[in-house]
Design a protein around this motif. Structure first.
Motif, short mmCIF file in Angstrom:
data_model
loop_
_atom_site.label_atom_id
_atom_site.label_comp_id
_atom_site.label_asym_id
_atom_site.label_seq_id
_atom_site.Cartn_x
_atom_site.Cartn_y
_atom_site.Cartn_z
N TYR A 1 11.92 -2.44 31.40
CA TYR A 1 11.79 -2.91 30.02
C TYR A 1 12.76 -4.08 29.85
O TYR A 1 13.97 -3.90 29.93
N LYS A 2 12.23 -5.30 29.65
CA LYS A 2 13.10 -6.47 29.55
C LYS A 2 12.63 -7.40 28.43
O LYS A 2 11.42 -7.51 28.16
N ASN A 3 13.60 -8.09 27.83
CA ASN A 3 13.32 -9.07 26.79
C ASN A 3 13.70 -10.47 27.26
O ASN A 3 14.70 -10.64 27.96
N PHE A 4 12.90 -11.46 26.86
CA PHE A 4 13.16 -12.85 27.20
C PHE A 4 12.92 -13.72 25.96
O PHE A 4 12.00 -13.43 25.17
N PRO A 5 13.68 -14.79 25.80
CA PRO A 5 13.39 -15.72 24.69
C PRO A 5 12.22 -16.64 25.06
O PRO A 5 11.97 -16.91 26.24
N SER A 6 11.54 -17.12 24.05
CA SER A 6 10.43 -18.05 24.27
C SER A 6 10.34 -19.01 23.10
O SER A 6 10.64 -18.64 21.96
N LYS A 7 9.92 -20.23 23.37
CA LYS A 7 9.76 -21.22 22.31
C LYS A 7 8.33 -21.25 21.78
O LYS A 7 8.05 -21.94 20.80
N TYR B 1 10.85 -17.05 19.71
CA TYR B 1 10.04 -15.86 19.88
C TYR B 1 10.69 -14.96 20.93
O TYR B 1 11.54 -15.40 21.71
N THR B 2 10.27 -13.71 20.96
CA THR B 2 10.79 -12.76 21.94
C THR B 2 9.65 -12.21 22.78
O THR B 2 8.65 -11.73 22.24
N ILE B 3 9.81 -12.32 24.08
CA ILE B 3 8.86 -11.73 25.03
C ILE B 3 9.43 -10.39 25.49
O ILE B 3 10.56 -10.33 25.97
N THR B 4 8.66 -9.35 25.33
CA THR B 4 9.03 -8.03 25.85
C THR B 4 8.06 -7.68 26.97
O THR B 4 6.86 -7.59 26.75
N GLN B 5 8.62 -7.53 28.19
CA GLN B 5 7.78 -7.12 29.31
C GLN B 5 8.09 -5.67 29.67
O GLN B 5 9.24 -5.30 29.90
N ILE B 6 7.05 -4.85 29.69
CA ILE B 6 7.17 -3.44 30.08
C ILE B 6 6.32 -3.22 31.32
O ILE B 6 5.14 -3.55 31.32
#
Length: 314
Positions: A292-298, A26-31
């Motif tokens: 604005y950043k993206n992180f991977p998530s399981k 999954y992709t986490i997008t934090q704004i």
């Protein structure tokens, strides 16, 4: 020969098992948005003297297909896994799509249908948008077949508030800004008055584009001549666009916006002046994206592990 077939069988089984054990990504997008509350005004006189500044952390978790999105909002608060997210899903049911957005105490459900012959998209029972050929093919593929929610948010951008989807505007794909040959030709909408549900408003939508293919204006006008929305292009430099927007909701709430969109950085900044007619009160505020950043998530939710990753990225 049998030995070779046996080896291939073993390799095939190993490959299937290995694929089955690969966790979903999954992709986490934090704004992070900075909101400056400029206060309230009566007769152009400021009622409260001090501006208030707050940080809003918006977190969206999307699955690989982007047909499911979990949304969290933290206003001046620490990110917590105890928070219950809003959930948005886009599914296909026979020839129609269903967008389901569960937001706290209410939910929004929209059906979406495609008409290939007339290159039109029908939202709900009556709202209709006519597209040019390149944009219709893109939308039909990316939304109609691939069920891509960010592309749907981009398509409905100027009408998200009416569909109760404003929470999702920050994850727009901005595809129609990046592709100069994508155009909405015209549209038609219907809505009932909030304080007179038996009164039906019928709206014509007009879209104009400049020679470069950039959206120049949007006008939502009733058959009686009332204008609920007018959006105008101020400037366009590569993929950075500045617009003004004026909305008038049933002559009760009149709002003016200055909007700055950077399609490459996925940023949406705005200055807002909103006038409540009945109260004679005006509010002013600004929202500016600072991160604005993206992180991977399981996992399709916030956990202590991915919260730690988010916090350490500051």
């Amino acid at each position: 020969m049998r030995k070779l077939a046996y080896i291939l069988l073993i390799l095939g089984i190993f490959h299937i098992n290995a694929c089955a054990q690969v966790p979903k990504s999954y992709t986490i997008t934090q704004i992070v948005n900075k909101t400056i509350d400029r206060g309230e005004y009566v007769d152009d006189r400021k009622v409260n003297k001090n501006d208030q500044v707050s940080l809003n952390r918006l977190i969206y978790i999307s699955n690989p297909k982007k047909d499911s999105i979990a949304f969290y909002r933290f206003n001046d608060a620490q990110v917590s896994e105890k928070e219950v997210p809003n959930i948005c899903t886009l599914t296909k049911n026979q020839k129609k799509l269903l967008l389901d957005y569960k937001n706290g105490s209410y939910s929004t459900k929209l059906t979406i249908a495609f008409d290939d012959k007339d290159r039109k998209i029908i939202i709900g029972d009556k709202d209709t948008f006519y597209l040019n050929d390149p944009y219709y093919k893109y939308v039909q593929k990316n939304i109609g077949e691939d069920l891509n929610i960010p592309d749907l948010i981009d398509f409905l951008e100027d009408f998200l508030t009416g569909y109760n989807l404003d929470d999702l505007k920050y994850i727009s794909s901005y595809a129609k800004y990046k592709h100069k040959d994508f155009k909405i030709i015209k549209g038609y909408m219907e809505s009932h008055r909030s304080q007179a549900s038996d009164y039906l408003d019928k709206w014509n939508l007009k879209f104009t584009y400049n020679k470069a293919g950039t959206l120049e204006s949007v006008l939502k006008e009733s058959t009686e001549g009332d204008q609920e929305l007018e959006k105008k292009l101020v400037s366009a430099n590569k993929d950075i666009f500045k617009y003004t927007k004026h909305t008038n909701v049933e002559s009760r709430l009149i709002t003016d916006y200055e909007i700055l969109i950077d399609a490459n950085k996925n940023s949406y900044d705005e200055k807002v002046t909103s006038f409540q007619v009945g109260l004679g009160k005006e509010t002013r505020y600004e929202i500016k994206q600072i991160s604005y950043k993206n992180f991977p998530s399981k996992e399709f939710k916030l956990t202590s592990g991915n919260i730690s990753k988010i916090n350490s990225s500051k």
